[in-house]
Write a protein that holds these residues in place. Structure first.
Motif, PDB file in Angstrom:
ATOM      1  N   LEU A 164      38.482  44.904  38.116  1.00  0.00           N
ATOM      2  CA  LEU A 164      36.632  45.162  37.741  1.00  0.00           C
ATOM      3  C   LEU A 164      36.693  46.214  37.869  1.00  0.00           C
ATOM      4  O   LEU A 164      36.604  47.099  38.545  1.00  0.00           O
ATOM      5  N   GLY A 165      35.695  46.081  36.752  1.00  0.00           N
ATOM      6  CA  GLY A 165      35.762  47.600  36.036  1.00  0.00           C
ATOM      7  C   GLY A 165      35.694  48.531  35.564  1.00  0.00           C
ATOM      8  O   GLY A 165      35.206  49.878  35.182  1.00  0.00           O
ATOM      9  N   HIS A 192      36.801  42.259  33.218  1.00  0.00           N
ATOM     10  CA  HIS A 192      36.431  41.079  34.168  1.00  0.00           C
ATOM     11  C   HIS A 192      36.905  39.958  33.857  1.00  0.00           C
ATOM     12  O   HIS A 192      36.540  39.860  32.756  1.00  0.00           O
ATOM     13  N   ASN A 194      34.265  37.680  34.144  1.00  0.00           N
ATOM     14  CA  ASN A 194      33.409  37.354  33.721  1.00  0.00           C
ATOM     15  C   ASN A 194      32.918  35.553  33.334  1.00  0.00           C
ATOM     16  O   ASN A 194      32.999  35.025  32.300  1.00  0.00           O
ATOM     17  N   VAL A 213      29.375  40.534  33.233  1.00  0.00           N
ATOM     18  CA  VAL A 213      28.422  41.924  32.966  1.00  0.00           C
ATOM     19  C   VAL A 213      27.630  40.968  31.732  1.00  0.00           C
ATOM     20  O   VAL A 213      27.678  40.589  31.260  1.00  0.00           O
ATOM     21  N   ASN A 237      37.417  39.753  30.102  1.00  0.00           N
ATOM     22  CA  ASN A 237      37.522  40.776  30.093  1.00  0.00           C
ATOM     23  C   ASN A 237      37.019  41.529  28.871  1.00  0.00           C
ATOM     24  O   ASN A 237      37.074  41.832  27.425  1.00  0.00           O
ATOM     25  N   ASP A 258      26.739  44.288  36.534  1.00  0.00           N
ATOM     26  CA  ASP A 258      27.211  43.137  36.210  1.00  0.00           C
ATOM     27  C   ASP A 258      26.097  42.001  37.077  1.00  0.00           C
ATOM     28  O   ASP A 258      25.602  42.656  38.158  1.00  0.00           O
TER      29      ASP A 258
END
Length: 275
Positions: A164-165, A192, A194, A213, A237, A258
């Motif tokens: 994540l991130g 991510h 998403n 995000v 991603n 996000d």
């Protein structure tokens, strides 16, 4: 006898075709959400044909509805003193049609943006450029795809959380007219899931809550280059590629947020040589 049967058959087929044509004529036209979307997103502002300002490139039939590539390319003619200040991407038939809005740094020279999106059904996709004089220009394309918003995540929840991130950033020389224009390209990849909110957990059979995000900003030193406000249509991603003209800045800075309030940041030295 055979001739009479053939004539009867032909007459019967003709009658069926006529009935089918009449039924099609009486059938209601397919619902077109664009007029309502234009009113909701742009408050009914007038739009002009954008073919001389902007191009949208997507496959006519998606290989994978969950990761459909889209490229937005600016086409303002030389000598036009106006600049494109923002581009809005709308996937008409998606559950949340407003896919993303990109704002372009005034002096960044951004001329091309690419990303990957989910497409949930056969749909028109609109791209609207807003110019520095306030005028809106629209182009559209049609994409055949199905179920892109409900495709389960490619990575399991634990792996997705571990990544994540994580932001990866690449810079490279722009192919084609880059040598003459001085333009370069950059790519941003954000780890991510998403989640769209429409994906079902295959074990629990419950829907995974939306989690994506929704903001990203890019600066070169302190000058804005590109910003994005996104929704559930941006693929897992998130991946963004854009062209820009170097201004002599020394360092790129990227910040993404996000829907759960996480903030992801990174800094990279600006490269100027070809790769």
């Amino acid at each position: 006898m055979l001739a009479n049967r053939l004539l009867s058959l032909i007459a019967g087929v003709a009658m069926l075709q006529g009935a089918a044509s009449a039924a099609r004529a009486d059938a209601p036209a397919p619902y077109d959400p664009w007029p309502s979307l234009q009113q909701e997103i742009f408050k009914g502002r007038a739009m002009q044909d954008g073919n001389g300002v902007l191009a949208i490139e997507m496959p006519g039939r998606a290989e994978d509805a969950a990761i459909v590539p889209v490229t937005l390319r600016l086409k303002l003619p030389p000598g036009d003193a106006r600049k494109v200040s923002a581009i809005t991407l709308v996937i008409d038939q998606n559950p949340s049609p407003l896919a993303a809005r990109f704002e372009l740094g005034r002096d960044a020279g951004v001329s091309e943006i690419s990303t990957r999106v989910r497409v949930n059904s056969y749909t028109d996709v609109h791209a609207i450029a807003e110019l520095s004089d306030g005028q809106l220009y629209m182009v559209k394309t049609f994409v055949k795809a199905s179920g892109g918003c409900s495709v389960p995540a490619a990575k399991d929840a634990v792996e997705a959380r571990n990544n994540l991130g994580q932001i990866r950033f690449r810079q490279f020389a722009k192919a084609g007219d880059g040598h003459s224009s001085g333009a370069r390209e950059a790519q941003i990849m954000i780890g991510h899931p998403n989640n769209s909110g429409l994906q079902m957990d295959q074990l629990t059979r419950a829907y995974t809550p939306a989690f994506f995000v929704n903001e990203m900003q890019v600066w070169l030193d302190d000058a804005p280059v590109l910003s994005m406000e996104g929704g559930i249509s941006i693929s897992e991603n998130p991946n963004f590629q854009f062209s820009y003209v170097p201004t002599g800045g020394k360092q790129f800075r990227i910040e993404a947020k996000d829907t759960e309030g996480h903030v992801f940041q990174g800094e990279w030295k600006a490269e100027t040589s070809g790769m």
